[in-house]
Scaffold this motif. Structure first.
Motif, PDB file in Angstrom:
ATOM      1  N   CYS A 104     -43.708  34.845  -0.109  1.00 48.31           N
ATOM      2  CA  CYS A 104     -43.470  36.058   0.665  1.00 48.31           C
ATOM      3  C   CYS A 104     -42.417  35.805   1.737  1.00 48.31           C
ATOM      4  O   CYS A 104     -42.109  34.655   2.076  1.00 48.31           O
ATOM      5  CB  CYS A 104     -44.760  36.580   1.310  1.00 48.31           C
ATOM      6  SG  CYS A 104     -45.403  35.546   2.657  1.00 48.31           S
ATOM      7  N   ARG A 145     -37.921  47.856   4.729  1.00 54.61           N
ATOM      8  CA  ARG A 145     -37.310  48.638   3.653  1.00 54.61           C
ATOM      9  C   ARG A 145     -36.199  49.523   4.212  1.00 54.61           C
ATOM     10  O   ARG A 145     -35.107  49.627   3.631  1.00 54.61           O
ATOM     11  CB  ARG A 145     -38.368  49.503   2.951  1.00 54.61           C
ATOM     12  CG  ARG A 145     -37.840  50.258   1.733  1.00 54.61           C
ATOM     13  CD  ARG A 145     -38.889  51.213   1.184  1.00 54.61           C
ATOM     14  NE  ARG A 145     -39.113  52.333   2.103  1.00 54.61           N
ATOM     15  CZ  ARG A 145     -38.337  53.392   2.161  1.00 54.61           C
ATOM     16  NH1 ARG A 145     -37.250  53.514   1.389  1.00 54.61           N
ATOM     17  NH2 ARG A 145     -38.620  54.365   2.999  1.00 54.61           N
ATOM     18  N   LEU A 172     -43.268  38.802   6.943  1.00 57.15           N
ATOM     19  CA  LEU A 172     -44.625  39.229   6.596  1.00 57.15           C
ATOM     20  C   LEU A 172     -45.636  38.196   7.086  1.00 57.15           C
ATOM     21  O   LEU A 172     -46.672  38.554   7.668  1.00 57.15           O
ATOM     22  CB  LEU A 172     -44.755  39.429   5.088  1.00 57.15           C
ATOM     23  CG  LEU A 172     -46.163  39.724   4.566  1.00 57.15           C
ATOM     24  CD1 LEU A 172     -46.715  41.013   5.156  1.00 57.15           C
ATOM     25  CD2 LEU A 172     -46.163  39.795   3.027  1.00 57.15           C
ATOM     26  N   ASP A 174     -38.054  41.025  -3.798  1.00 55.97           N
ATOM     27  CA  ASP A 174     -38.765  41.928  -2.894  1.00 55.97           C
ATOM     28  C   ASP A 174     -40.185  42.208  -3.381  1.00 55.97           C
ATOM     29  O   ASP A 174     -40.720  43.308  -3.194  1.00 55.97           O
ATOM     30  CB  ASP A 174     -38.001  43.236  -2.664  1.00 55.97           C
ATOM     31  CG  ASP A 174     -37.966  43.644  -1.197  1.00 55.97           C
ATOM     32  OD1 ASP A 174     -38.705  43.020  -0.405  1.00 55.97           O
ATOM     33  OD2 ASP A 174     -37.239  44.577  -0.845  1.00 55.97           O
ATOM     34  N   ALA A 179     -43.611  46.638   6.095  1.00 50.45           N
ATOM     35  CA  ALA A 179     -43.011  46.956   4.799  1.00 50.45           C
ATOM     36  C   ALA A 179     -42.048  48.126   4.906  1.00 50.45           C
ATOM     37  O   ALA A 179     -40.955  48.115   4.327  1.00 50.45           O
ATOM     38  CB  ALA A 179     -44.111  47.255   3.779  1.00 50.45           C
ATOM     39  N   VAL A 192     -48.153  48.683  -0.252  1.00 53.37           N
ATOM     40  CA  VAL A 192     -49.108  47.593   0.015  1.00 53.37           C
ATOM     41  C   VAL A 192     -50.363  47.737  -0.844  1.00 53.37           C
ATOM     42  O   VAL A 192     -50.899  48.838  -1.005  1.00 53.37           O
ATOM     43  CB  VAL A 192     -49.505  47.565   1.506  1.00 53.37           C
ATOM     44  CG1 VAL A 192     -50.390  46.357   1.804  1.00 53.37           C
ATOM     45  CG2 VAL A 192     -48.258  47.553   2.394  1.00 53.37           C
ATOM     46  N   ARG A 199     -40.182  47.806  -3.180  1.00 48.85           N
ATOM     47  CA  ARG A 199     -40.794  46.509  -2.904  1.00 48.85           C
ATOM     48  C   ARG A 199     -42.292  46.621  -3.129  1.00 48.85           C
ATOM     49  O   ARG A 199     -42.850  47.729  -3.192  1.00 48.85           O
ATOM     50  CB  ARG A 199     -40.520  46.067  -1.473  1.00 48.85           C
ATOM     51  CG  ARG A 199     -41.221  46.903  -0.429  1.00 48.85           C
ATOM     52  CD  ARG A 199     -41.138  46.314   0.958  1.00 48.85           C
ATOM     53  NE  ARG A 199     -40.120  45.273   1.050  1.00 48.85           N
ATOM     54  CZ  ARG A 199     -39.602  44.848   2.183  1.00 48.85           C
ATOM     55  NH1 ARG A 199     -39.983  45.395   3.315  1.00 48.85           N
ATOM     56  NH2 ARG A 199     -38.707  43.890   2.208  1.00 48.85           N
ATOM     57  N   VAL A 225     -46.113  44.594  -1.889  1.00 45.34           N
ATOM     58  CA  VAL A 225     -46.766  43.628  -1.005  1.00 45.34           C
ATOM     59  C   VAL A 225     -48.219  43.489  -1.443  1.00 45.34           C
ATOM     60  O   VAL A 225     -48.989  44.456  -1.377  1.00 45.34           O
ATOM     61  CB  VAL A 225     -46.701  44.075   0.466  1.00 45.34           C
ATOM     62  CG1 VAL A 225     -47.410  43.051   1.352  1.00 45.34           C
ATOM     63  CG2 VAL A 225     -45.263  44.279   0.918  1.00 45.34           C
TER      64      VAL A 225
END
Length: 300
Positions: free
Chosen positions: A206, A293, A210, A246, A289, A32, A174, A176
């Motif tokens: 997104c 995952r 999320l 992703d 996240a 993130v 991934r 974010v």
């Protein structure tokens, strides 16, 4: 936590070259990144010498204090990236081709000044108008002056953001991006009663999970929350949000009346609650996240 390029700036008598951003690097296992492209408050002296409007007119369009509001998420291992230069100097939430060629005495620095509603409204990558609706500059800019702003403030920020998101994607599978902004409480004479607006490019930037995580977090805390209207996400959200790969990007707009005096650009006590709530949001997003995952890895 690694800290680089950190400044607390408004105008400055020292015009030595400034870094374009403040960065707190994410931990290796964190997917993130929180960003604040509009909270910069550095106004170079040469820019101030060109102003037709009072500096306070420009300060009122800053996402003032948002960089400070999100900074505690770094204690969780989340990365943070915040602008240093003011958005009236160069707007980082625009494509660098969104320039109004009429602002320049010898043409825009990019191959084709991209026409868009934002450019037509005077709110391109190099803005033309202030909060008052008046022109910012006393004269037209030269192509070289515009190119210098892009080189100094725009491109370093976007290189850093792209590089860190790519690194996060390689490390974690991934990425974010939470792009953090503030919005005026009064727009075109109409009071905005929503506290938080979540921008997902209408679902294109997104995963829905999320968006629900962020929405439910704020709703549980008593905030009035909306999605995508009138702010669906700008250039950063659009550019970095590719959920099929992703790579997720979500924009958050926070009503300024909750935490600051909009006329004087001074903090109100509500800032500290929001700062705490944003840190808690960071933890919720990290959990989302990591949880998704793990679920994806089990499916594969």
């Amino acid at each position: 936590m690694t800290q680089v390029n950190t400044f607390q700036l408004n105008s400055s008598k020292d015009e030595a070259q400034k870094a374009a951003f403040q960065l707190s690097a994410p931990q290796d296992d964190c997917a993130v990144m929180f960003a604040s492209p509009h909270s910069g408050r550095h106004y170079p002296d040469e820019f101030q010498s060109l102003l037709r409007v009072p500096l306070m007119d420009l300060r009122r369009v800053e996402d003032a204090f948002i960089d400070q509001m999100i900074s505690p998420v770094s204690e969780l291992g989340i990365g943070t990236l915040s602008a240093v230069f003011a958005r009236s100097y160069v707007d980082l939430n625009r494509s660098e081709t969104e320039l109004d060629s009429r602002m320049f005495s010898d043409g825009a620095p990019t191959p084709a000044g991209e026409r868009s509603p934002r450019v037509e409204a005077g709110l391109g990558c190099i803005p033309r108008i202030a909060a008052s609706g008046q022109d910012i500059h006393v004269r037209k800019l030269s192509r070289d002056e515009a190119e210098a702003r892009l080189q100094e403030a725009y491109r370093p920020y976007h290189r850093a953001l792209t590089n860190w998101l790519n690194l996060i994607k390689r490390r974690c599978g991934r990425s974010v991006l939470i792009d953090c902004h503030s919005m005026p409480s009064l727009v075109a004479g109409r009071r905005i009663r929503t506290d938080i607006i979540i921008g997902t490019r209408h679902g294109a930037s997104c995963d829905e999970g999320l968006a629900r995580t962020v929405e439910n977090h704020f709703l549980a805390l008593g905030y009035k929350v909306a999605r995508n209207i009138p702010y669906a996400g700008g250039y950063c959200t659009q550019h970095h949000g590719r959920p099929l790969e992703d790579r997720h990007a979500l924009q958050i707009e926070i009503n300024r009346r909750l935490y600051m005096d909009e006329d004087t650009v001074r903090l109100k006590p509500g800032f500290y609650k929001l700062q705490s709530d944003m840190k808690a949001l960071g933890l919720s997003i990290m959990n989302w996240a990591e949880g998704t995952r793990m679920l994806n890895s089990q499916r594969t």
